[in-house]
Design an enzyme around this catalytic site. Structure first.
Site, mmCIF file in Angstrom:
data_model
loop_
_atom_site.group_PDB
_atom_site.id
_atom_site.type_symbol
_atom_site.label_atom_id
_atom_site.label_comp_id
_atom_site.label_asym_id
_atom_site.label_seq_id
_atom_site.Cartn_x
_atom_site.Cartn_y
_atom_site.Cartn_z
ATOM 1 N N ASN A 70 16.685 1.343 12.047
ATOM 2 C CA ASN A 70 15.454 1.010 11.460
ATOM 3 C C ASN A 70 16.330 0.553 10.204
ATOM 4 O OD1 ASN A 70 13.352 1.395 10.220
ATOM 5 N ND2 ASN A 70 12.723 3.164 10.366
ATOM 6 N N LYS A 100 14.360 -0.468 6.901
ATOM 7 C CA LYS A 100 13.675 0.671 6.577
ATOM 8 C C LYS A 100 13.283 -0.916 5.182
ATOM 9 C CE LYS A 100 14.173 5.025 7.100
ATOM 10 N NZ LYS A 100 13.961 6.505 6.766
ATOM 11 N N HIS A 150 5.181 5.846 11.361
ATOM 12 C CA HIS A 150 6.464 6.528 11.165
ATOM 13 C C HIS A 150 6.082 7.385 9.614
ATOM 14 C CE1 HIS A 150 10.615 7.009 8.248
ATOM 15 N NE2 HIS A 150 10.671 6.044 9.518
ATOM 16 N N GLU A 179 7.220 8.074 6.844
ATOM 17 C CA GLU A 179 6.773 7.674 5.813
ATOM 18 C C GLU A 179 5.491 6.632 4.553
ATOM 19 O OE1 GLU A 179 10.743 5.364 5.414
ATOM 20 O OE2 GLU A 179 11.843 7.286 5.316
ATOM 21 N N GLU A 206 10.215 12.896 15.435
ATOM 22 C CA GLU A 206 11.564 12.766 14.420
ATOM 23 C C GLU A 206 11.289 13.639 13.030
ATOM 24 O OE1 GLU A 206 13.254 8.618 13.132
ATOM 25 O OE2 GLU A 206 11.300 8.416 12.712
ATOM 26 N N GLY A 245 16.735 11.073 6.288
ATOM 27 C CA GLY A 245 17.421 10.944 4.903
ATOM 28 C C GLY A 245 17.949 12.032 4.746
ATOM 29 N N SER A 284 18.253 11.543 10.473
ATOM 30 C CA SER A 284 19.759 11.754 10.144
ATOM 31 C C SER A 284 21.335 11.173 11.684
ATOM 32 C CB SER A 284 19.784 12.587 9.268
ATOM 33 O OG SER A 284 19.172 13.537 8.557
HETATM 34 P P1 PGA Z 1 17.466 7.849 9.328
HETATM 35 O O1 PGA Z 1 15.432 7.191 8.875
HETATM 36 O O2 PGA Z 1 18.342 8.060 10.468
HETATM 37 O O3 PGA Z 1 17.589 7.694 7.725
HETATM 38 O O4 PGA Z 1 17.277 9.851 8.545
HETATM 39 C C1 PGA Z 1 15.212 7.730 10.714
HETATM 40 C C2 PGA Z 1 14.121 7.291 10.669
HETATM 41 O O5 PGA Z 1 13.358 7.090 9.203
HETATM 42 O O6 PGA Z 1 13.739 6.826 10.847
#
Ligand code: PGA
Length: 244
Positions: free
Chosen positions: A5, A7, A93, A95, A161, A167, A204
């Site tokens: 992903n 982003k 997601h 976010e 998640e 992150g 992460s």
């Molecule tokens: P990350 O993001 O591996 O940077 O924590 C995962 C995600 O949000 O899909």
């Protein structure tokens, strides 16, 4: 499945280098386990490069807009995603739930839109830190999962998640992931949906922890954000988990 992903990251140059790197490092059967979700503006070129380089990696979009909205400036619906090579789409997601306030009714429309176009769905769920601290994790996850019941989906994965792990470098511990995945499997299995492909974990994940997470019985894949941007690190995650 290993889901990259990206982003809001990447460029055409990075895309080409990344895909060439995947082609050099992963054999075809490993490529088939990979799904790249770049920003939507790179999907078309990603699709061209995948054909040109004769790769077997799949493509997905990070978002979809509901086709039920007839006039939507900036909108991109499922048929458009399909036409530029997307086979999968990420929906829900954290976010987007958080920043764009995407709630159940909008997410339901997005799921319907994906379903109408035959897109496979990666549906994300996860609790925030305060919800975890208030022992609300399972209630929140069940609540988020409920809309799955309301729509006829094609093939779909659930991506668990924990919001506090995304992150932050704070990967959830193995026992916690194991416990939560079991609960999610029980919940989704009770919906009796034919296209359920399983659950992947995200938050992460990098090559230092991925093998331990994938050794948990209920974990069928990883949703990888930051660590997927470096081709070498992404391939390491795939390779580490395919060594005996
Ligand atoms: P990350 O993001 O591996 O940077 O924590 C995962 C995600 O949000 O899909």
């Amino acid at each position: 499945m290993f889901i990259a992903n990206w982003k809001m990251n990447g460029s055409l140059t990075m895309l080409e280098e990344w895909l060439k790197g995947v082609g050099k490092t992963l054999n075809k059967s490993l490529q088939k386990q990979c799904l790249l979700c770049p920003p939507v503006c790179f999907l078309s070129e990603a699709s061209n490069l995948i054909s040109k380089l004769n790769l077997s990696i799949s493509l997905g979009a990070q978002n979809i807009d509901p086709s039920s909205i007839s006039s939507l400036t900036g909108g991109i619906d499922g048929s458009m995603l399909r036409s530029i090579g997307s086979e999968f789409v990420i929906i829900g997601h954290s976010e987007r739930r958080d920043i764009f306030k995407e709630g159940d009714s909008l997410l339901l429309e997005k799921l319907k839109s994906a379903s109408e176009e035959g897109l496979k769905v990666v549906f994300c769920i996860g609790e925030s830190l305060s919800e975890k601290e208030q022992n609300q994790t399972l209630n929140i996850l069940r609540q988020q999962l409920k809309i799955i019941k309301k729509v006829e989906l094609n093939e779909f994965m659930i991506a668990y998640e924990p919001v506090w792990a995304i992150g932050t470098g704070n990967t959830a511990n193995i026992d916690y992931i194991d416990k939560i995945h079991k609960e999610i499997i029980d919940e989704v299995t009770s919906y009796q949906k034919e296209g359920f492909l399983g659950i992947c974990y995200g938050g992460s994940v990098d090559s230092s922890i991925s093998k331990d997470i994938l050794s948990i019985k209920g974990v069928q894949g990883l949703l990888i954000g930051g660590a997927s941007l470096e081709c070498e690190e992404f391939c390491n995650i795939v390779l580490t988990n395919n060594r005996n």
